[in-house]
Design an enzyme around this catalytic site. Structure first.
Site, short mmCIF file in Angstrom:
data_model
loop_
_atom_site.label_atom_id
_atom_site.label_comp_id
_atom_site.label_asym_id
_atom_site.label_seq_id
_atom_site.Cartn_x
_atom_site.Cartn_y
_atom_site.Cartn_z
N CYS A 193 1.78 -66.69 -71.05
CA CYS A 193 3.04 -66.22 -71.62
C CYS A 193 3.85 -67.43 -72.08
O CYS A 193 4.07 -68.38 -71.31
CB CYS A 193 3.80 -65.41 -70.58
SG CYS A 193 5.52 -65.07 -71.01
N GLU A 194 4.30 -67.41 -73.31
CA GLU A 194 5.02 -68.57 -73.83
C GLU A 194 6.44 -68.68 -73.29
O GLU A 194 7.09 -69.70 -73.47
CB GLU A 194 5.06 -68.52 -75.36
CG GLU A 194 5.89 -67.41 -75.94
CD GLU A 194 5.89 -67.43 -77.46
OE1 GLU A 194 6.89 -66.98 -78.04
OE2 GLU A 194 4.91 -67.89 -78.07
N HIS A 195 6.92 -67.64 -72.62
CA HIS A 195 8.28 -67.68 -72.09
C HIS A 195 8.37 -68.36 -70.74
O HIS A 195 9.35 -69.04 -70.43
CB HIS A 195 8.84 -66.25 -71.97
CG HIS A 195 8.89 -65.53 -73.28
ND1 HIS A 195 8.68 -64.17 -73.40
CD2 HIS A 195 9.12 -65.99 -74.53
CE1 HIS A 195 8.78 -63.82 -74.68
NE2 HIS A 195 9.05 -64.90 -75.37
N HIS A 196 7.32 -68.17 -69.90
CA HIS A 196 7.37 -68.74 -68.55
C HIS A 196 6.14 -69.59 -68.22
O HIS A 196 6.06 -70.15 -67.12
CB HIS A 196 7.49 -67.62 -67.50
CG HIS A 196 8.68 -66.74 -67.70
ND1 HIS A 196 8.62 -65.53 -68.36
CD2 HIS A 196 9.98 -66.91 -67.34
CE1 HIS A 196 9.81 -64.98 -68.39
NE2 HIS A 196 10.67 -65.79 -67.79
N GLN A 234 2.16 -60.82 -76.00
CA GLN A 234 1.10 -59.85 -76.22
C GLN A 234 1.20 -59.17 -77.58
O GLN A 234 0.18 -58.88 -78.22
CB GLN A 234 1.12 -58.80 -75.10
CG GLN A 234 -0.01 -57.79 -75.19
CD GLN A 234 -0.02 -56.84 -74.02
OE1 GLN A 234 0.42 -57.17 -72.91
NE2 GLN A 234 -0.52 -55.63 -74.23
N HIS A 262 1.20 -58.77 -66.73
CA HIS A 262 1.90 -60.04 -66.92
C HIS A 262 2.44 -60.54 -65.58
O HIS A 262 3.20 -59.85 -64.90
CB HIS A 262 3.06 -59.85 -67.91
CG HIS A 262 2.61 -59.55 -69.31
ND1 HIS A 262 2.77 -60.44 -70.35
CD2 HIS A 262 2.02 -58.46 -69.84
CE1 HIS A 262 2.29 -59.91 -71.46
NE2 HIS A 262 1.83 -58.70 -71.17
N CYS A 264 4.60 -62.72 -65.18
CA CYS A 264 6.04 -62.91 -65.22
C CYS A 264 6.79 -61.65 -64.81
O CYS A 264 8.00 -61.71 -64.52
CB CYS A 264 6.49 -63.35 -66.62
SG CYS A 264 6.07 -62.20 -67.93
#
Length: 302
Positions: A193-196, A234, A262, A264
């Site tokens: 995941c590019e956020h976390h 995703q 996920h 996250c």
């Protein structure tokens, strides 16, 4: 006598003018140049110029480079089929054969061994800083080599930035007169995941209806692997897989459905283990024809 000569001279001039106008009109009617067809071309315009002006341009050479596309700045992931001939399309051909290249993707694609060593050394330093910031001792036995391990692992988990779609597909495109659905399902995928920067894992189903060309079955899984080995969300990953298949063989339609869990959501934040995220992307006849779409959705549920 003089008057008769002048009248005869005037009459000859008028006749010449009429003949000249007749020739001029004939040349225009034939689609030619106002200049007489029998006159030689001027010095600065070779004789070949007129023939080459009307000749059809030579067809561009067949280049194996391709299957790469990039997003136009400021737009979302396109739903439209990438078209190389239309510059204004929201998905443009990428000169390096990459799909959705990021700012530093090209430099990583072309890096040398010393460049890679320098990149990993920079990551090692950053990881040591992170360990110190969370209150750990990066010099203790258990963490002594952790920065190096993390750098190598991160490079492996994001190796999709180093893969060109032309090399992934590797000419596994075959002419086949098959016009029914081709479906490969239960393809395992793992991404970050590019956020976390934590993993999400799941399965993807990829289907297409051929248009004189079929793609090697393993290449569908390899395309999914290439895009999943990047920092992702995703929704974008689902569309990138669909458009890559569309770009490779130009089928009548492509359908992709992905289900993933996920980390996250399960190990932080809302902490909801067991939750599943489902995304889909339909292109071509899967998007426009309900029966085709329903057949696909029925098959992946079996």
């Amino acid at each position: 006598m003089t008057s008769h000569v002048e009248l005869l001279s005037n009459g000859l001039r008028q006749l010449e003018l009429q003949q000249s106008e007749t020739n001029l009109g004939s040349n225009y009617h034939d689609g030619g140049d106002p200049q007489s067809k029998n006159d030689p071309a001027p010095d600065n315009e070779p004789l070949l110029a007129s023939s080459s002006a009307h000749a059809s341009p030579p067809s561009p050479p067949q280049v194996r480079e391709g299957y790469g596309f990039r997003q136009v700045s400021g737009t979302s992931t396109p739903l439209t089929v990438p078209t190389r001939a239309i510059e204004g399309n929201r998905a443009l051909p990428d000169p390096n054969g990459l799909g959705w290249p990021a700012k530093s993707t090209v430099s990583r694609l072309n890096e040398t061994t010393p460049d890679r060593a320098a990149r990993e050394k920079m990551m090692v330093s950053a990881v040591r800083t992170i360990l110190e910031c969370i209150g750990e001792d990066p010099n203790r036995e258990g963490l002594l080599k952790t920065p190096e391990r993390f750098a190598q692992a991160m490079m492996w988990m994001t190796r999709g930035y180093e893969e060109r779609l032309a090399d992934v597909i590797n000419d596994a495109v075959f002419a086949e007169d098959h016009d029914e659905m081709v479906l490969v399902r239960e393809i395992d995928i793992s991404s970050l995941c590019e956020h976390h920067l934590v993993p999400f894992t799941g399965k993807v189903a990829i289907a297409y209806i051929p248009n004189q060309l079929v793609l090697g079955l393993s290449k569908l899984a390899r395309i999914a692997e290439t895009f999943s080995r990047r920092l992702q969300v995703q929704e974008r990953l689902t569309k990138q897989i669909a458009i890559a298949v569309q770009e490779a063989i130009k089928p009548r339609g492509v359908a992709v459905v992905m289900e993933a869990t996920h980390m996250c959501m399960t190990m932080r934040g809302v902490q909801k283990p067991g939750s599943i995220t489902v995304t889909s992307c339909m292109l071509g006849c899967f998007r426009t024809q309900q029966k085709t779409r329903e057949e696909f959705l029925t098959l992946i549920k079996r």
